[in-house]
Design a protein around this motif. Structure first.
Motif, PDB file in Angstrom:
ATOM      1  N   VAL A  50       2.398  10.440   4.919  1.00  0.00           N
ATOM      2  CA  VAL A  50       2.008   9.157   5.515  1.00  0.00           C
ATOM      3  C   VAL A  50       1.796   8.121   4.417  1.00  0.00           C
ATOM      4  O   VAL A  50       1.215   8.407   3.370  1.00  0.00           O
ATOM      5  CB  VAL A  50       0.716   9.321   6.345  1.00  0.00           C
ATOM      6  N   GLY A  51       2.273   6.906   4.662  1.00  0.00           N
ATOM      7  CA  GLY A  51       2.047   5.813   3.729  1.00  0.00           C
ATOM      8  C   GLY A  51       2.842   5.934   2.450  1.00  0.00           C
ATOM      9  O   GLY A  51       2.445   5.397   1.412  1.00  0.00           O
ATOM     10  N   ILE A 109      -0.568  21.101  -4.890  1.00  0.00           N
ATOM     11  CA  ILE A 109       0.488  20.088  -4.962  1.00  0.00           C
ATOM     12  C   ILE A 109       1.837  20.765  -5.196  1.00  0.00           C
ATOM     13  O   ILE A 109       2.831  20.417  -4.565  1.00  0.00           O
ATOM     14  CB  ILE A 109       0.210  19.072  -6.087  1.00  0.00           C
ATOM     15  N   ALA A 110       1.861  21.757  -6.101  1.00  0.00           N
ATOM     16  CA  ALA A 110       3.125  22.412  -6.418  1.00  0.00           C
ATOM     17  C   ALA A 110       2.894  23.863  -6.815  1.00  0.00           C
ATOM     18  O   ALA A 110       1.925  24.186  -7.508  1.00  0.00           O
ATOM     19  CB  ALA A 110       3.842  21.672  -7.540  1.00  0.00           C
ATOM     20  N   VAL A 111       3.794  24.724  -6.358  1.00  0.00           N
ATOM     21  CA  VAL A 111       3.831  26.125  -6.784  1.00  0.00           C
ATOM     22  C   VAL A 111       5.168  26.347  -7.495  1.00  0.00           C
ATOM     23  O   VAL A 111       6.235  26.003  -6.952  1.00  0.00           O
ATOM     24  CB  VAL A 111       3.721  27.097  -5.596  1.00  0.00           C
ATOM     25  N   HIS A 112       5.095  26.923  -8.684  1.00  0.00           N
ATOM     26  CA  HIS A 112       6.281  27.083  -9.523  1.00  0.00           C
ATOM     27  C   HIS A 112       6.674  28.552  -9.631  1.00  0.00           C
ATOM     28  O   HIS A 112       5.894  29.441  -9.293  1.00  0.00           O
ATOM     29  CB  HIS A 112       5.969  26.516 -10.919  1.00  0.00           C
ATOM     30  N   LEU A 132       0.894  15.467  -2.953  1.00  0.00           N
ATOM     31  CA  LEU A 132       1.322  14.682  -4.107  1.00  0.00           C
ATOM     32  C   LEU A 132       0.975  13.212  -3.904  1.00  0.00           C
ATOM     33  O   LEU A 132       0.389  12.568  -4.786  1.00  0.00           O
ATOM     34  CB  LEU A 132       2.829  14.850  -4.316  1.00  0.00           C
ATOM     35  N   VAL A 133       1.300  12.685  -2.729  1.00  0.00           N
ATOM     36  CA  VAL A 133       0.999  11.290  -2.426  1.00  0.00           C
ATOM     37  C   VAL A 133      -0.506  11.045  -2.455  1.00  0.00           C
ATOM     38  O   VAL A 133      -0.983  10.045  -3.018  1.00  0.00           O
ATOM     39  CB  VAL A 133       1.583  10.907  -1.054  1.00  0.00           C
ATOM     40  N   GLU A 134      -1.260  11.950  -1.867  1.00  0.00           N
ATOM     41  CA  GLU A 134      -2.714  11.815  -1.835  1.00  0.00           C
ATOM     42  C   GLU A 134      -3.300  11.765  -3.233  1.00  0.00           C
ATOM     43  O   GLU A 134      -4.224  10.995  -3.519  1.00  0.00           O
ATOM     44  CB  GLU A 134      -3.299  12.993  -1.057  1.00  0.00           C
ATOM     45  N   ASP A 140       0.814  -1.218   0.000  1.00  0.00           N
ATOM     46  CA  ASP A 140       0.000   0.000   0.000  1.00  0.00           C
ATOM     47  C   ASP A 140       0.847   1.267   0.000  1.00  0.00           C
ATOM     48  O   ASP A 140       0.331   2.356  -0.192  1.00  0.00           O
ATOM     49  CB  ASP A 140      -0.919   0.011   1.227  1.00  0.00           C
ATOM     50  N   GLU A 141       2.142   1.120   0.247  1.00  0.00           N
ATOM     51  CA  GLU A 141       3.014   2.283   0.315  1.00  0.00           C
ATOM     52  C   GLU A 141       3.437   2.713  -1.083  1.00  0.00           C
ATOM     53  O   GLU A 141       3.753   1.889  -1.944  1.00  0.00           O
ATOM     54  CB  GLU A 141       4.252   1.959   1.139  1.00  0.00           C
TER      55      GLU A 141
END
Length: 315
Positions: A93-94, A282-285, A180-182, A62-63
């Motif tokens: 997490v995860g 998720i990201a700021v550029h 990002l992971v989510e 699951d990771e």
């Protein structure tokens, strides 16, 4: 002088009980020895089990395992130290997210010393066998080198694939690793291409390509880049557009996901590629100045977990 019969019988009985005592003693010792072996085996088993748990936790099905390669330059020492603060205080997490700074061969004497010290201290640098460039094949060298760099899985000593996803990121972008992971958790782990679709008005990831601020692919595409002739024959040009050409010409990435508008440029100056900072980022550029970085970090309240202490006072 002959021994009387009663004495002989007594001797036989004593010998019998002595032998019986020895057998019992041997049995007790054997039991104790087996118990000791079992105890030792249990201890070893628990120790191994503990290690296995750690390995298991770090390679759980699951990771999500992600490699974030930040393409930068050898002389950007202060930028790397700053980004280590940014990413070293994030614990999604995860997931196992490895952040690595990526650049080409060193060319100066001071680099050989200072970069070596960085590696000794942080072990978070990948030096590619190339001449430093932006749009003449550095991205290709990055992706195509990874299967060889992380080939420890061939002997069974590590998980396969070593990473489910590999990301190329800019050093003027701020990635929120938990978000990002989510966003990746429900997505496929094969044949995937993920990022911010260019041009800015486009929302269709199958028409154009993902912005160079940070795009992510699954490990199988990384392996394809290493062996395919398609990327080798088309190395020069805007690196994110060239990468999109590889994917299109190679008929790869049937799973494409546009992360707009969770990925975007800093809101100043306003353009079609940006909007105001918002929680689902998720990201700021294009964080080109210290002021922009500080404003962004303050907005996301990155110091909220700072523990109170008598050692400092931060108003």
């Amino acid at each position: 002088m002959k021994t009387s019969k009663p004495d002989g019988r007594r001797f036989i009985v004593i010998c019998f009980f002595f032998i019986l005592f020895l057998c019992i003693l041997a049995s007790i010792n054997e039991v104790r020895f087996e118990a000791l072996l079992k105890f030792g085996g249990c201890a070893l088993s628990n120790s191994s089990s503990s290690n296995n748990v750690l390995v298991s936790n770090s390679t759980s099905p699951d990771e999500i395992r992600i490699l974030l390669g930040i393409l930068t330059l050898p002389d950007q020492y202060s930028r790397r130290h700053f980004l280590r603060l940014i990413y070293g205080t994030q614990s999604p997490v995860g997931a196992k997210v490895d952040v690595r700074f990526v650049f080409c061969n060193l060319t100066k004497e001071d680099q050989k010393v200072l970069v070596a010290l960085e590696i000794m201290r942080y072990n978070d640098i990948i030096i590619l066998n190339c001449k430093e460039n932006m749009n003449k094949g550095k991205t290709y060298t990055y992706f195509s080198s990874l299967p060889e760099i992380f080939n420890d899985t061939d002997d069974g000593s590590g998980p396969y694939p070593p990473y489910h996803y590999v990301m190329k990121g800019d050093d003027d972008a701020y990635f929120r690793l938990d978000k990002l992971v989510e966003s990746l958790r429900p997505l496929p782990r094969e044949d995937l291409y993920f990022g911010y679709v260019i041009p800015c008005p486009s929302m269709d990831p199958f028409v154009h390509y993902m912005s160079g601020m940070g795009y992510l692919i699954s490990w199988d595409i990384v392996e394809w880049i290493r062996v395919s002739e398609i990327p080798k024959e088309h190395l020069e040009g805007p690196e994110d557009k060239v990468f999109g050409d590889w994917i299109r010409n190679g008929h790869r990435a049937k799973n494409r996901f546009n992360a707009k508008w969770s990925m975007y440029n800093y809101p100043e100056p306003p353009t079609r590629c940006t909007h105001e900072l918002w929680p689902d980022t998720i990201a700021v550029h294009l964080l080109k100045t210290q002021e922009k970085w500080i404003h962004t970090l303050q907005y996301f309240n990155v110091t909220r977990d700072l523990k109170p202490s008598k050692l400092y006072h931060i108003p």
